[in-house]
Design an enzyme around this catalytic site. Structure first.
Site, PDB file in Angstrom:
ATOM      1  NE  ARG A  19      56.592 -43.806  47.750  1.00  0.00           N
ATOM      2  CZ  ARG A  19      57.016 -45.074  47.573  1.00  0.00           C
ATOM      3  NH1 ARG A  19      57.893 -45.224  46.736  1.00  0.00           N
ATOM      4  NH2 ARG A  19      56.525 -45.874  48.405  1.00  0.00           N
TER       5      ARG A  19
ATOM      6  NE  ARG B  77      77.170 -56.655  50.899  1.00  0.00           N
ATOM      7  CZ  ARG B  77      77.910 -57.564  51.210  1.00  0.00           C
ATOM      8  NH1 ARG B  77      77.791 -58.824  50.139  1.00  0.00           N
ATOM      9  NH2 ARG B  77      78.837 -57.530  52.014  1.00  0.00           N
TER      10      ARG B  77
ATOM     11  CG  HIS C 217      54.827 -39.320  60.568  1.00  0.00           C
ATOM     12  ND1 HIS C 217      55.375 -38.944  59.165  1.00  0.00           N
ATOM     13  CD2 HIS C 217      54.281 -40.475  60.470  1.00  0.00           C
ATOM     14  CE1 HIS C 217      55.134 -40.075  58.381  1.00  0.00           C
ATOM     15  NE2 HIS C 217      54.412 -40.912  58.947  1.00  0.00           N
TER      16      HIS C 217
ATOM     17  CE  LYS D   4      58.368 -43.483  50.731  1.00  0.00           C
ATOM     18  NZ  LYS D   4      57.536 -42.549  51.526  1.00  0.00           N
TER      19      LYS D   4
ATOM     20  CE  LYS E  36      52.426 -46.160  48.647  1.00  0.00           C
ATOM     21  NZ  LYS E  36      52.767 -46.624  49.880  1.00  0.00           N
TER      22      LYS E  36
ATOM     23  CG  ASN F 250      54.855 -38.384  52.901  1.00  0.00           C
ATOM     24  OD1 ASN F 250      54.651 -39.526  53.267  1.00  0.00           O
ATOM     25  ND2 ASN F 250      55.815 -37.803  52.175  1.00  0.00           N
TER      26      ASN F 250
ATOM     27  CD  GLU G 197      58.763 -39.462  50.143  1.00  0.00           C
ATOM     28  OE1 GLU G 197      58.164 -40.409  50.021  1.00  0.00           O
ATOM     29  OE2 GLU G 197      58.987 -38.659  50.832  1.00  0.00           O
TER      30      GLU G 197
ATOM     31  CD  GLU H 168      47.784 -43.757  55.172  1.00  0.00           C
ATOM     32  OE1 GLU H 168      47.829 -43.094  53.959  1.00  0.00           O
ATOM     33  OE2 GLU H 168      48.833 -43.628  55.920  1.00  0.00           O
TER      34      GLU H 168
ATOM     35  CG  HIS I 266      49.911 -44.489  60.199  1.00  0.00           C
ATOM     36  ND1 HIS I 266      50.880 -43.622  60.246  1.00  0.00           N
ATOM     37  CD2 HIS I 266      49.912 -44.608  58.831  1.00  0.00           C
ATOM     38  CE1 HIS I 266      51.088 -43.042  59.142  1.00  0.00           C
ATOM     39  NE2 HIS I 266      50.241 -43.491  58.278  1.00  0.00           N
TER      40      HIS I 266
HETATM   41  N1  GLY Z   1      53.258 -44.250  52.486  1.00  0.00           N
HETATM   42  C1  GLY Z   1      53.743 -43.297  51.763  1.00  0.00           C
HETATM   43  C2  GLY Z   1      54.726 -43.740  50.734  1.00  0.00           C
HETATM   44  O1  GLY Z   1      54.747 -45.191  50.382  1.00  0.00           O
HETATM   45  O2  GLY Z   1      55.314 -42.907  49.956  1.00  0.00           O
END
Ligand code: GLY
Length: 349
Positions: free
Chosen positions: A225, A116, A236, A138, A211, A229, A221, A180, A252
């Protein structure tokens, strides 16, 4: 240089620079005094790189996982969790991921769910990993239905971005990272003229700082955030369609670059920005060596349908778009306009 990510309940750092990988195990010793075991997870090919010296020196166990986006799946996750259990990793122990975005995503997710949740440190070795994937908590694996559909937010203890690991990066991986970086440059509203005089190290620092600010404001998000994207709705979609037939067709960041060119045209078609914004986007992408060609044999309507399945969309077509008030998330974009702009964009190639 260290960049701070200030979350609501704690702050962690992204360490950037030449040779920072040599600080990883001292950091773990100092910050996790209760940890009795530390396990490194990486791929066989990364383990053979000269910069892997820092793990050999630390004499810690290494678990190998498969590499690449197609290896981010349930069976690889299960195998990894079984191996963590073989090493009897407890809640006080630490797992260290060493790799690009696919590895940090999957190891991060394993760390989120094993017992967990155990602590994870990311050593991001690719450009995409350093400027995006490893930062912000993420974590995910993919489903046949799409990328990153099963995951969790699980913040690392620290992220190490050693520029020396980039020297061995294949050219396409470098370009993917540039996709990116282009996104961050455009989100920052920077001009192409200063791009030429900016070093790779400065580009990485700029991207990480952006970031860090956004994740600090909106860790889960629920708002801002989502701007990270930018370019990703189309990216995507074409990535998923391309990945379904050939894992190596589109990286990507290559897809993100195409998505950025498209997003500028869509914003222009919707009357949100003038034509100069499209030119500005193209100049940045050109300067970074990124192309804007949607794979020829993908069908436009298949792409539009795939964009509707994006996990950021709520049953409609949702894009991050430039506009008079800066960048914003725009939902419910008319599918006919989306398809028409995409056809015309493809016709430019
Ligand atoms: N890759 C986008 C984010 O981490 O929000």
């Amino acid at each position: 240089m260290n960049v701070e990510i200030a979350l609501r309940d704690r702050t962690y750092e992204v360490a950037l620079g030449e040779g920072v990988r040599h600080e990883v195990f001292d950091f773990i010793r100092e910050s996790c005094p209760r940890a009795k075991a530390v396990v490194v997870v990486t791929s066989a090919s990364l383990r053979a790189q000269p910069w892997f010296d820092f793990v050999h020196e630390a004499r810690v166990p290494v678990i190998e996982v498969p590499e690449g986006e197609s290896a981010k799946n349930f069976s690889a996750l299960e195998a990894l969790c079984e191996e963590l259990a073989q090493h009897t990793l407890s809640r006080d122990d630490v797992v260290v991921s060493v790799g690009g975005g696919a590895i940090t995503d999957m190891v991060g997710f394993a760390a989120a769910v094993y017992l967990r949740g155990i602590e994870v440190v990311h050593v991001a070795t690719s450009l995409v990993g350093q400027v995006d994937a490893a930062i912000g908590g993420k974590t995910a694996i993919d489903l046949a239905a799409g990328k990153n559909l099963v995951g969790a937010f699980h913040q690392p203890l620290r992220v190490f971005c050693d520029f020396e690991t980039l020297a061995s990066l294949p050219e396409r991986e470098r370009l993917s990272g540039m996709g990116e970086i282009a996104k961050c440059w455009l989100l920052e509203g920077r001009d192409v003229r200063s791009l030429k005089a900016t070093s790779l190290a400065q580009l990485i620092e700029m991207s990480v700082a952006l970031k860090a600010t956004i994740v600090g404001e909106d860790e889960f998000e629920s708002g801002r955030r989502a701007l990270l994207n930018y370019g990703h709705t189309l990216a995507h979609a074409i990535e998923a369609l391309a990945l379904a037939r050939d894992a190596d067709e589109l990286r990507h960041g290559e897809a993100v670059a195409i998505g950025l060119g498209y997003a500028a045209r869509l914003a222009h078609a919707l009357g949100r920005v003038d034509a100069g914004v499209v030119v500005g986007h193209d100049e940045v992408l050109d300067m970074l060596g990124l192309h804007r060609n949607v794979p020829r044999d993908l069908d436009t309507m298949d792409i539009v349908r795939a964009m509707g399945h994006d996990k950021k969309a709520h049953h409609d077509l949702t894009f991050v778009l430039a506009g008079a008030h800066g960048f914003e998330v725009v939902a419910g974009v008319d599918p006919e306009t989306v398809a028409r702009v995409l056809e015309s964009f493809r016709g430019e190639a």
